[in-house]
Design a protein around this motif. Structure first.
Motif, PDB file in Angstrom:
ATOM      1  N   VAL A 114     -15.843  -6.182  38.035  1.00 17.41           N
ATOM      2  CA  VAL A 114     -17.203  -5.800  37.664  1.00 17.41           C
ATOM      3  C   VAL A 114     -17.441  -6.158  36.196  1.00 17.41           C
ATOM      4  O   VAL A 114     -16.624  -5.838  35.329  1.00 17.41           O
ATOM      5  CB  VAL A 114     -17.411  -4.282  37.881  1.00 17.41           C
ATOM      6  N   THR A 115     -18.564  -6.800  35.911  1.00 13.59           N
ATOM      7  CA  THR A 115     -18.904  -7.120  34.521  1.00 13.59           C
ATOM      8  C   THR A 115     -19.423  -5.863  33.825  1.00 13.59           C
ATOM      9  O   THR A 115     -19.856  -4.916  34.486  1.00 13.59           O
ATOM     10  CB  THR A 115     -19.987  -8.219  34.455  1.00 13.59           C
ATOM     11  N   PRO A 116     -19.413  -5.843  32.491  1.00 18.05           N
ATOM     12  CA  PRO A 116     -19.955  -4.672  31.787  1.00 18.05           C
ATOM     13  C   PRO A 116     -21.416  -4.403  32.148  1.00 18.05           C
ATOM     14  O   PRO A 116     -21.813  -3.250  32.301  1.00 18.05           O
ATOM     15  CB  PRO A 116     -19.806  -5.046  30.312  1.00 18.05           C
ATOM     16  N   ALA A 117     -22.219  -5.450  32.298  1.00 17.13           N
ATOM     17  CA  ALA A 117     -23.633  -5.259  32.665  1.00 17.13           C
ATOM     18  C   ALA A 117     -23.745  -4.632  34.052  1.00 17.13           C
ATOM     19  O   ALA A 117     -24.559  -3.731  34.269  1.00 17.13           O
ATOM     20  CB  ALA A 117     -24.372  -6.587  32.611  1.00 17.13           C
ATOM     21  N   ALA A 154     -24.926   0.273  37.392  1.00 20.73           N
ATOM     22  CA  ALA A 154     -24.507   1.172  38.470  1.00 20.73           C
ATOM     23  C   ALA A 154     -24.169   2.579  37.972  1.00 20.73           C
ATOM     24  O   ALA A 154     -23.880   3.460  38.768  1.00 20.73           O
ATOM     25  CB  ALA A 154     -23.291   0.580  39.184  1.00 20.73           C
ATOM     26  N   THR A 155     -24.210   2.805  36.667  1.00 19.99           N
ATOM     27  CA  THR A 155     -23.821   4.088  36.087  1.00 19.99           C
ATOM     28  C   THR A 155     -24.935   5.119  36.235  1.00 19.99           C
ATOM     29  O   THR A 155     -26.111   4.817  36.049  1.00 19.99           O
ATOM     30  CB  THR A 155     -23.457   3.910  34.597  1.00 19.99           C
ATOM     31  N   VAL A 177     -23.837  -7.312  25.604  1.00 20.00           N
ATOM     32  CA  VAL A 177     -22.772  -6.343  25.867  1.00 20.00           C
ATOM     33  C   VAL A 177     -21.462  -7.073  26.126  1.00 20.00           C
ATOM     34  O   VAL A 177     -21.385  -7.971  26.965  1.00 20.00           O
ATOM     35  CB  VAL A 177     -23.135  -5.430  27.062  1.00 20.00           C
ATOM     36  N   ILE A 178     -20.425  -6.686  25.385  1.00 13.02           N
ATOM     37  CA  ILE A 178     -19.092  -7.274  25.531  1.00 13.02           C
ATOM     38  C   ILE A 178     -18.241  -6.432  26.476  1.00 13.02           C
ATOM     39  O   ILE A 178     -17.487  -6.956  27.284  1.00 13.02           O
ATOM     40  CB  ILE A 178     -18.395  -7.357  24.161  1.00 13.02           C
TER      41      ILE A 178
END
Length: 79
Positions: free
Chosen positions: A2-5, A10-11, A59-60
């Motif tokens: 899962v990428t950070p984005a 999904a959070t 976002v990293i």
């Protein structure tokens, strides 16, 4: 993976997170606080400094973190 984005999109609102993202000069900084919302291009984190809107393209890294530690009891002054 899962990428950070994708993680942020999904959070659930109210989750405590840290988001590492690039700032104007190319350096990275962290925003630590409670996740508010995300759309296709930005997310919002409620930090101690207020609401921070972060561009998802910058976002990293992002992850959920545990609640802050309980306040330490104050030591009373001797009388």
């Amino acid at each position: 993976m899962v990428t950070p984005a994708e993680f942020l999109q999904a959070t659930a609102s109210g989750t405590r997170v840290v988001v590492r993202h690039l700032i104007e000069d190319g350096r990275a900084t962290d925003s630590l606080g409670y996740f508010h919302l995300a759309d296709n291009t930005h997310c919002v984190v409620a930090t101690n400094r207020g609401l921070e809107t972060i561009e998802l393209a910058k976002v990293i890294a992002a992850k959920e973190i545990p609640p802050p530690p309980a306040p330490r009891p104050r030591v009373g002054s001797p009388e």
